[in-house]
Scaffold this active site. Structure first.
Site, short mmCIF file in Angstrom:
data_model
loop_
_atom_site.label_atom_id
_atom_site.label_comp_id
_atom_site.label_asym_id
_atom_site.label_seq_id
_atom_site.Cartn_x
_atom_site.Cartn_y
_atom_site.Cartn_z
CE LYS A 130 9.11 2.45 0.68
NZ LYS A 130 8.02 1.66 0.39
CE LYS A 146 11.36 0.11 -3.88
NZ LYS A 146 10.41 -0.99 -3.36
N1 C2G Z 1 7.81 -9.58 -0.92
C1 C2G Z 1 8.09 -11.19 -0.87
N2 C2G Z 1 8.52 -11.88 -1.86
C2 C2G Z 1 8.76 -11.21 -2.93
C3 C2G Z 1 8.82 -9.69 -2.95
C4 C2G Z 1 8.28 -8.90 -2.02
O1 C2G Z 1 7.64 -11.61 0.44
N3 C2G Z 1 9.35 -12.03 -3.82
C5 C2G Z 1 7.30 -8.91 0.11
C6 C2G Z 1 8.10 -7.97 0.93
O2 C2G Z 1 9.39 -8.81 1.75
C7 C2G Z 1 7.34 -6.87 1.47
C8 C2G Z 1 6.18 -6.92 0.74
O3 C2G Z 1 5.99 -8.15 -0.19
O4 C2G Z 1 7.02 -7.20 2.98
C9 C2G Z 1 6.07 -5.85 0.02
O5 C2G Z 1 7.16 -5.63 -0.77
P1 C2G Z 1 7.64 -4.14 -1.43
O6 C2G Z 1 6.55 -3.76 -2.30
O7 C2G Z 1 9.04 -4.32 -2.21
O8 C2G Z 1 7.84 -3.17 -0.16
P2 C2G Z 1 9.08 -2.52 0.27
O9 C2G Z 1 9.44 -1.56 -0.90
O10 C2G Z 1 10.04 -3.21 0.78
O11 C2G Z 1 8.45 -1.45 1.40
O12 C2G Z 1 7.87 0.85 5.60
C10 C2G Z 1 8.30 -0.59 4.85
C11 C2G Z 1 8.38 -0.38 3.48
O13 C2G Z 1 7.06 0.35 3.12
C12 C2G Z 1 8.38 -1.75 2.63
#
Ligand code: C2G
Length: 134
Positions: free
Chosen positions: A45, A47
């Site tokens: 990612k 990140k």
């Molecule tokens: N999320 C949300 N609202 C936000 C921020 C995040 O609903 N304001 C949700 C995202 O849509 C996700 C979850 O919280 O379902 C976790 O977000 P992240 O930690 O950013 O996850 P991500 O990096 O997108 O990793 O295999 C899938 C990946 O691991 C997802």
């Protein structure tokens, strides 16, 4: 027992994450959260997390809606996770809308509206923290 699973980084855990976890738990009785490891985040990612996997796991395990936390080490583990844990429902925020529809052969797939106005990127920006990426 209805099992729900969701995936994420959950770095700088915030209300958007909590809202997602709460709504995911409302869809069943047992919530499994699969948190991406530091290696997966960096390699796949691009990140760099502020908190390590162990710290992020510790925080998410403390959330009342969460029953189990396991590591996400690659993009391809979802089908085996769903089968191994006999998951009924897969949940993700709708920024991932459609991306995991292949799981519909194995379980229900639900995309929930993201919480507007909050994100790890916004927090870092507001605090003047440079986001490290590859
Ligand atoms: N999320 C949300 N609202 C936000 C921020 C995040 O609903 N304001 C949700 C995202 O849509 C996700 C979850 O919280 O379902 C976790 O977000 P992240 O930690 O950013 O996850 P991500 O990096 O997108 O990793 O295999 C899938 C990946 O691991 C997802």
């Amino acid at each position: 027992m209805k099992k729900v699973i969701t995936y994420g980084t959950f770095d700088l855990l915030h209300a958007g994450h909590i809202n997602l976890l709460r709504r995911a738990k409302e869809l069943g009785d047992y919530l499994i959260v699969v948190i991406s490891t530091d290696e997966f985040n960096w390699n796949e990612k691009q990140k760099k997390c502020y908190f390590s996997y162990e710290e992020r796991k510790h925080l998410v395990e403390a959330v009342r809606y969460v029953d189990l936390v396991i590591p996400e080490e690659n993009w391809d583990q979802k089908i085996t996770d769903v089968q191994e844990f006999k998951v009924d429902t897969f949940v993700m925020g709708d920024d991932w809308e459609g991306k995991f529809d292949f799981l519909k052969d194995y379980c229900e797939v639900v995309y929930l509206p993201r919480t507007e106005g909050i994100s790890t990127t916004k927090i870092k920006k507001d605090l003047g923290i440079k986001t490290e990426s590859k």
